[in-house]
Write a protein that holds these residues in place. Structure first.
Motif, PDB file in Angstrom:
ATOM      1  N   UNK A 114     -25.966 -20.523  -9.061  1.00 45.55           N
ATOM      2  CA  UNK A 114     -26.866 -21.265  -9.939  1.00 45.55           C
ATOM      3  C   UNK A 114     -26.108 -22.399 -10.628  1.00 45.55           C
ATOM      4  N   UNK A 115     -25.842 -23.497  -9.918  1.00 43.44           N
ATOM      5  CA  UNK A 115     -25.138 -24.621 -10.531  1.00 43.44           C
ATOM      6  C   UNK A 115     -25.871 -25.122 -11.774  1.00 43.44           C
ATOM      7  N   UNK A 116     -25.108 -25.472 -12.786  1.00 39.59           N
ATOM      8  CA  UNK A 116     -25.664 -25.954 -14.045  1.00 39.59           C
ATOM      9  C   UNK A 116     -25.617 -27.473 -14.161  1.00 39.59           C
ATOM     10  N   UNK A 117     -24.818 -28.092 -13.307  1.00 44.60           N
ATOM     11  CA  UNK A 117     -24.680 -29.551 -13.352  1.00 44.60           C
ATOM     12  C   UNK A 117     -25.395 -30.188 -12.164  1.00 44.60           C
ATOM     13  N   UNK A 118     -25.576 -31.505 -12.192  1.00 41.14           N
ATOM     14  CA  UNK A 118     -26.157 -32.188 -11.039  1.00 41.14           C
ATOM     15  C   UNK A 118     -25.112 -32.540  -9.986  1.00 41.14           C
ATOM     16  N   UNK A 119     -23.865 -32.077 -10.186  1.00 37.32           N
ATOM     17  CA  UNK A 119     -22.764 -32.485  -9.332  1.00 37.32           C
ATOM     18  C   UNK A 119     -22.718 -31.694  -8.025  1.00 37.32           C
ATOM     19  N   UNK A 120     -22.473 -32.400  -6.938  1.00 34.86           N
ATOM     20  CA  UNK A 120     -22.401 -31.800  -5.609  1.00 34.86           C
ATOM     21  C   UNK A 120     -21.315 -30.728  -5.534  1.00 34.86           C
ATOM     22  N   UNK A 121     -20.194 -30.913  -6.204  1.00 35.44           N
ATOM     23  CA  UNK A 121     -19.021 -30.070  -6.031  1.00 35.44           C
ATOM     24  C   UNK A 121     -19.060 -28.754  -6.811  1.00 35.44           C
ATOM     25  N   UNK A 122     -20.063 -28.573  -7.639  1.00 36.88           N
ATOM     26  CA  UNK A 122     -20.087 -27.340  -8.432  1.00 36.88           C
ATOM     27  C   UNK A 122     -20.309 -26.110  -7.558  1.00 36.88           C
ATOM     28  N   UNK A 123     -21.026 -26.258  -6.470  1.00 36.94           N
ATOM     29  CA  UNK A 123     -21.268 -25.108  -5.600  1.00 36.94           C
ATOM     30  C   UNK A 123     -19.946 -24.569  -5.042  1.00 36.94           C
ATOM     31  N   UNK A 124     -19.032 -25.455  -4.689  1.00 38.27           N
ATOM     32  CA  UNK A 124     -17.705 -25.024  -4.247  1.00 38.27           C
ATOM     33  C   UNK A 124     -17.031 -24.192  -5.325  1.00 38.27           C
ATOM     34  N   UNK A 125     -17.074 -24.663  -6.558  1.00 35.59           N
ATOM     35  CA  UNK A 125     -16.411 -23.978  -7.660  1.00 35.59           C
ATOM     36  C   UNK A 125     -16.992 -22.580  -7.860  1.00 35.59           C
ATOM     37  N   UNK A 126     -18.304 -22.464  -7.773  1.00 35.27           N
ATOM     38  CA  UNK A 126     -18.965 -21.167  -7.967  1.00 35.27           C
ATOM     39  C   UNK A 126     -18.621 -20.207  -6.838  1.00 35.27           C
ATOM     40  N   UNK A 127     -18.761 -20.658  -5.603  1.00 33.23           N
ATOM     41  CA  UNK A 127     -18.533 -19.778  -4.462  1.00 33.23           C
ATOM     42  C   UNK A 127     -17.072 -19.360  -4.379  1.00 33.23           C
ATOM     43  N   UNK A 128     -16.162 -20.261  -4.697  1.00 32.36           N
ATOM     44  CA  UNK A 128     -14.732 -19.904  -4.723  1.00 32.36           C
ATOM     45  C   UNK A 128     -14.501 -18.693  -5.624  1.00 32.36           C
ATOM     46  N   UNK A 129     -15.068 -18.720  -6.806  1.00 29.54           N
ATOM     47  CA  UNK A 129     -14.805 -17.642  -7.766  1.00 29.54           C
ATOM     48  C   UNK A 129     -15.636 -16.399  -7.470  1.00 29.54           C
ATOM     49  N   UNK A 130     -16.835 -16.572  -6.960  1.00 33.38           N
ATOM     50  CA  UNK A 130     -17.626 -15.400  -6.594  1.00 33.38           C
ATOM     51  C   UNK A 130     -16.977 -14.621  -5.448  1.00 33.38           C
TER      52      UNK A 130
END
Length: 286
Positions: free
Chosen positions: A44-60
């Motif tokens: 569930x990205x909170x920003x409009x930024x394309x790269x946030x999904x990478x950050x979330x999936x990396x940590x999940x």
């Protein structure tokens, strides 16, 4: 039953599927077994930024691997305590392999550049990997204990209780030392009595006992194998930590961490932590 349609719109014979089951209205499918609907909808990205999904999936995904690590570490500790060393060593080898997997996972996150991270950082609030209760439990199980770290988890009673148990219980290394003492090797009674909620410190009697194991491998082969599995595990853990430090420095430099830590400076201090000190110290004298 209609024939499946190929990519060019032409009907393909069912035989192309080599008898694979196609109707899952009654039976469990791959996605059902893995709960993929739940997992794949948990980002569930909170920003409009394309790269946030990478950050979330990396940590999940890291948390999923850590869940498996904890499963194996608890099993290893139980097996060591029961004297079932071969089973324990299998589990420790798997944990080391998972840590090596996570070392390479940092390669993916390191594709995020400083401007890309800066764009999503305001949306992260005070969330930080420092708050991972699974990572903290891994450290406690391996003997790097610090009671002050429990405070971070006071707002999560279940996680706090799990960590408190891990803090107060013998670590995997403590159990290995007790097994070594049980085999007839001399270990100071004070080292065998705890307390268990303190970080591990080098003990001369433990070093002497491990040295005897290494000098008489034929007589103490199971303990020798266990010691080497522990060394493999710590080596993998150090590489995981080092890769973490270098990735964080590459992405945020020396900025403070989102959770209030000193960022890279804090992570660098963690590189100096030794989990199984005697096993590394004895190498100089062999």
């Amino acid at each position: 039953m209609k024939c499946p349609v190929s990519h060019d719109g032409v009907s393909a014979p069912a035989a192309d599927y080599h008898g694979a089951q196609l109707d899952f209205s009654k039976d469990m499918s791959y996605g059902d077994y893995l709960s993929l609907d739940t997992i794949l909808s948990a980002q569930h990205p909170l920003s409009p930024e394309h790269n946030e999904l990478l950050f979330i999936i990396q940590h999940q995904t890291s948390e999923l691997w850590m869940k498996l690590m904890l499963h194996e570490l608890h099993g290893a500790r139980d097996n060591i305590a029961a004297g079932q060393l071969p089973a324990a060593m299998k589990m420790l080898a798997r944990v080391a392999a998972i840590m090596n997997q996570l070392v390479h996972a940092w390669d993916v996150l390191s594709t995020m550049t400083p401007p890309e991270y800066t764009a999503i950082r305001p949306y992260l609030g005070a969330s930080s990997g420092f708050q991972s209760h699974q990572y903290r439990e891994i450290e406690f199980l391996l003997g790097n204990k610090n009671a002050t770290h429990l405070q971070v988890h006071q707002h999560k009673p279940e996680a706090y209780a799990i960590l408190k148990r891990a803090l107060d219980a013998p670590s995997i290394y403590d159990q290995a030392i007790m097994v070594m003492a049980g085999s007839g090797l001399a270990v100071d009674a004070q080292r065998l009595a705890g307390p268990w909620d303190q970080p591990v410190k080098s003990d001369d009697s433990v070093k002497a006992a491990w040295t005897t194991v290494y000098q008489n491998t034929g007589e103490y082969w199971p303990l020798y194998e266990l010691a080497e599995k522990l060394v493999d595990l710590e080596t993998a853990f150090r590489l995981w930590r080092f890769r973490h430090v270098t990735t964080v420095q590459r992405v945020i430099g020396f900025k403070m961490g989102t959770g209030g830590t000193d960022g890279v400076n804090y992570l660098r201090k963690m590189l100096d932590v030794v989990l199984f000190p005697e096993l590394f110290e004895l190498r100089t004298e062999l």
